[in-house]
Design a protein around this motif. Structure first.
Motif, mmCIF file in Angstrom:
data_model
loop_
_atom_site.group_PDB
_atom_site.id
_atom_site.type_symbol
_atom_site.label_atom_id
_atom_site.label_comp_id
_atom_site.label_asym_id
_atom_site.label_seq_id
_atom_site.Cartn_x
_atom_site.Cartn_y
_atom_site.Cartn_z
ATOM 1 N N ASP A 85 1.048 -1.851 0.092
ATOM 2 C CA ASP A 85 -0.488 0.524 -0.128
ATOM 3 C C ASP A 85 0.823 0.937 -0.355
ATOM 4 O O ASP A 85 2.249 1.759 0.812
ATOM 5 N N ALA A 86 0.556 2.033 -0.710
ATOM 6 C CA ALA A 86 1.372 3.318 -1.299
ATOM 7 C C ALA A 86 2.352 3.681 -1.739
ATOM 8 O O ALA A 86 3.665 4.045 -1.129
ATOM 9 N N ALA A 87 2.843 2.174 -1.743
ATOM 10 C CA ALA A 87 4.452 1.934 -2.944
ATOM 11 C C ALA A 87 4.283 2.599 -4.445
ATOM 12 O O ALA A 87 5.487 2.766 -4.851
ATOM 13 N N GLY A 88 2.746 3.441 -5.333
ATOM 14 C CA GLY A 88 2.919 4.013 -5.750
ATOM 15 C C GLY A 88 2.427 3.574 -7.324
ATOM 16 O O GLY A 88 3.000 3.641 -8.089
ATOM 17 N N LYS A 89 1.701 2.191 -7.620
ATOM 18 C CA LYS A 89 1.341 1.920 -8.607
ATOM 19 C C LYS A 89 0.288 2.897 -9.086
ATOM 20 O O LYS A 89 0.467 2.773 -10.640
ATOM 21 N N GLY A 90 -0.480 3.314 -8.961
ATOM 22 C CA GLY A 90 -1.694 4.270 -8.833
ATOM 23 C C GLY A 90 -0.727 5.178 -10.418
ATOM 24 O O GLY A 90 -1.145 5.314 -11.441
ATOM 25 N N GLN A 194 6.830 3.344 3.950
ATOM 26 C CA GLN A 194 5.514 3.424 3.739
ATOM 27 C C GLN A 194 5.105 3.891 5.011
ATOM 28 O O GLN A 194 3.858 4.951 4.670
ATOM 29 N N HIS A 195 6.374 4.141 5.676
ATOM 30 C CA HIS A 195 5.429 4.685 7.161
ATOM 31 C C HIS A 195 5.261 6.158 6.912
ATOM 32 O O HIS A 195 4.826 7.125 7.177
ATOM 33 N N LEU A 196 6.324 7.616 6.565
ATOM 34 C CA LEU A 196 6.414 8.701 5.845
ATOM 35 C C LEU A 196 4.934 8.986 4.962
ATOM 36 O O LEU A 196 4.296 9.293 5.193
ATOM 37 N N ARG A 197 4.850 8.282 4.096
ATOM 38 C CA ARG A 197 3.939 7.929 3.113
ATOM 39 C C ARG A 197 2.303 8.113 4.093
ATOM 40 O O ARG A 197 1.818 8.748 3.232
ATOM 41 N N PHE A 198 2.127 7.296 4.712
ATOM 42 C CA PHE A 198 0.725 6.909 4.839
ATOM 43 C C PHE A 198 0.723 7.972 5.573
ATOM 44 O O PHE A 198 -0.236 9.047 6.144
ATOM 45 N N ASP A 204 -2.853 15.038 5.614
ATOM 46 C CA ASP A 204 -2.459 15.953 4.249
ATOM 47 C C ASP A 204 -4.507 15.858 3.604
ATOM 48 O O ASP A 204 -4.855 13.986 3.428
ATOM 49 N N PRO A 205 -5.109 17.048 4.324
ATOM 50 C CA PRO A 205 -6.381 16.368 4.206
ATOM 51 C C PRO A 205 -7.106 16.074 3.033
ATOM 52 O O PRO A 205 -8.003 15.689 2.230
ATOM 53 N N LEU A 206 -6.075 16.392 1.229
ATOM 54 C CA LEU A 206 -6.519 16.413 0.204
ATOM 55 C C LEU A 206 -6.115 14.645 0.017
ATOM 56 O O LEU A 206 -6.333 13.814 -1.048
ATOM 57 N N LYS A 207 -5.525 13.946 0.851
ATOM 58 C CA LYS A 207 -4.867 12.063 0.467
ATOM 59 C C LYS A 207 -5.351 11.266 1.678
ATOM 60 O O LYS A 207 -5.723 10.043 1.881
ATOM 61 N N GLN A 208 -6.378 11.997 2.283
ATOM 62 C CA GLN A 208 -6.959 11.092 3.862
ATOM 63 C C GLN A 208 -8.065 10.586 3.398
ATOM 64 O O GLN A 208 -7.843 9.395 3.649
ATOM 65 N N TRP A 209 -8.797 10.580 1.906
ATOM 66 C CA TRP A 209 -9.602 9.297 1.366
ATOM 67 C C TRP A 209 -8.750 8.076 1.525
ATOM 68 O O TRP A 209 -9.733 6.819 0.660
ATOM 69 N N LYS A 210 -7.093 8.732 0.810
ATOM 70 C CA LYS A 210 -6.320 7.305 -0.287
ATOM 71 C C LYS A 210 -6.339 6.160 1.472
ATOM 72 O O LYS A 210 -5.899 5.195 0.784
ATOM 73 N N LEU A 211 -6.933 6.359 2.630
ATOM 74 C CA LEU A 211 -6.288 5.492 3.883
ATOM 75 C C LEU A 211 -7.854 4.805 3.740
ATOM 76 O O LEU A 211 -9.042 5.249 3.872
ATOM 77 N N SER A 212 -8.123 4.014 4.109
ATOM 78 C CA SER A 212 -8.390 2.613 4.519
ATOM 79 C C SER A 212 -7.986 2.240 5.522
ATOM 80 O O SER A 212 -6.382 1.540 5.724
ATOM 81 N N MET A 214 -7.863 -1.236 5.923
ATOM 82 C CA MET A 214 -7.736 -2.192 4.904
ATOM 83 C C MET A 214 -5.463 -1.987 5.430
ATOM 84 O O MET A 214 -4.642 -2.405 5.578
ATOM 85 N N ASP A 215 -5.272 -0.658 4.591
ATOM 86 C CA ASP A 215 -4.154 0.118 4.996
ATOM 87 C C ASP A 215 -3.088 0.520 6.247
ATOM 88 O O ASP A 215 -2.504 0.106 6.784
ATOM 89 N N LEU A 216 -4.064 0.633 6.729
ATOM 90 C CA LEU A 216 -3.473 0.698 8.664
ATOM 91 C C LEU A 216 -3.277 -0.545 9.202
ATOM 92 O O LEU A 216 -2.218 -0.877 9.845
ATOM 93 N N GLN A 217 -4.835 -1.659 8.882
ATOM 94 C CA GLN A 217 -3.672 -2.976 9.079
ATOM 95 C C GLN A 217 -2.248 -3.006 8.473
ATOM 96 O O GLN A 217 -1.523 -4.192 8.990
ATOM 97 N N SER A 218 -1.820 -3.588 7.215
ATOM 98 C CA SER A 218 -1.036 -3.227 6.835
ATOM 99 C C SER A 218 0.418 -2.651 7.271
ATOM 100 O O SER A 218 1.224 -3.665 7.224
ATOM 101 N N ARG A 219 0.102 -1.932 7.878
ATOM 102 C CA ARG A 219 1.879 -1.383 8.740
ATOM 103 C C ARG A 219 1.089 -1.961 10.194
ATOM 104 O O ARG A 219 2.370 -2.784 10.250
ATOM 105 N N VAL A 220 0.113 -2.980 10.893
ATOM 106 C CA VAL A 220 0.440 -3.694 11.477
ATOM 107 C C VAL A 220 1.288 -4.324 11.106
ATOM 108 O O VAL A 220 1.895 -5.252 12.062
ATOM 109 N N ARG A 221 0.823 -4.779 10.413
ATOM 110 C CA ARG A 221 1.463 -6.776 9.710
ATOM 111 C C ARG A 221 1.951 -6.419 8.546
ATOM 112 O O ARG A 221 2.077 -7.286 7.825
#
Length: 302
Positions: A85-90, A194-198, A204-212, A214-221
């Protein structure tokens, strides 16, 4: 004060500023033409940015040639984009499609399967998005969800997981033998990046929609995802459809490297086109445009 990964609030603010500039770059890229990359346009640019814009424009010109060749020859192309997640695929998908015909180049970004789809053959909903002759399909995540998020988050059983690895090589060999060119990319970023991008998205209010969630769990796991990725690469790196890893800590370099590599995977060539001649407009002396009420026009605020 820095966190456990050595990231300070200043690092986060710098990251947000860089992402804002990256969004500005995206708009700029759409307006760019060769002639714009002269001295006036380049004033105030860093050498790194200047070279990025020039090379991106050159590569996008090659992508247009590739698109023409795919249409002309009836080739079918599938490109998978996987990664953290947040690796830049999009971001790289956007740069590939920016100047191409959406009727030729499509992006497939499938949501989570619904109740009906969960009862189907696992690959069935992906098959519906495969290209016809003369088309390119870019999968923003793909059937490899089963080897990653579904495994880590417990959305599939161990039997389903093992069945996936047993059948996916045959499925991909079938695609290739049917005439589809299949290219698979994994975008790799470090734990720190990844930590820094999250953190940048959180603040960043314009980027918060990108966080789900599941994304947050990807940090935990993080470590579980790492193990799942290693198993996936080991068990699905086949000669007919090998994996290609993209170093993605630097977004701009990752985009250029991925696009250049993709172009090298397709044996495209220039396609001759007939010269286009604009026909004269037919005019009738008895025709006049009907008046349009002023109330129908969008107000010219700008």
């Amino acid at each position: 004060m820095k966190d456990r990964l050595g990231i300070s609030p200043e690092d986060v603010m710098h990251k947000i500023a860089r992402d804002v500039m990256d969004d500005y770059d995206e708009s700029l890229e759409l307006e760019m033409e060769d002639g714009m990359l002269g001295a006036p346009f380049a004033a105030g640019m860093t050498e790194h940015d200047y070279q990025y814009f020039r090379e991106l424009l050159r590569l996008q010109g090659e992508l247009v040639k590739l698109q023409d060749w795919v249409q002309h020859t009836g080739q079918k192309v599938v490109v998978l984009f996987e990664g953290r997640d947040a690796a830049g695929k999009g971001g790289v998908i956007k740069r590939i499609t920016q100047r191409l015909n959406p009727r030729v180049v499509r992006v497939a970004a499938l949501p989570a399967p619904n109740d009906r789809e969960r009862t189907q053959w696992y690959f069935q909903r992906y098959v519906a998005h495969l290209p016809a002759a003369g088309e390119i399909v870019l999968f923003d995540r793909s059937w490899y969800n089963r080897a990653g998020v579904e495994k880590v988050m417990g959305f599939c059983t161990n039997d389903q997981y093992e069945e996936f690895f047993r059948t996916v090589p045959d499925f991909e060999k079938m695609l290739v033998s049917s005439g589809i060119l299949l290219v698979k990319y994994w975008f790799s970023i470090t734990d720190e990046e990844q930590h820094l991008r999250f953190l940048g998205r959180i603040h960043d209010p314009l980027k918060q929609w990108k966080l789900s969630p599941m994304d947050l769990q990807s940090r935990v796991r993080w470590e579980e995802y790492t193990k799942a990725k290693e198993v996936m690469l080991e068990r699905t790196h086949i000669p007919e459809a090998p994996w290609w890893l993209v170093h993605a800590d630097d977004k701009k370099k990752a985009r250029l490297n991925c696009i250049a590599h993709f172009l090298a995977q397709v044996p495209y060539a220039d396609v001759d086109h007939e010269n286009v001649v604009l026909p004269e407009r037919i005019r009738h002396p008895d025709y006049s445009r009907l008046p349009v009420p002023a109330s129908m026009y969008v107000p010219e605020v700008y």
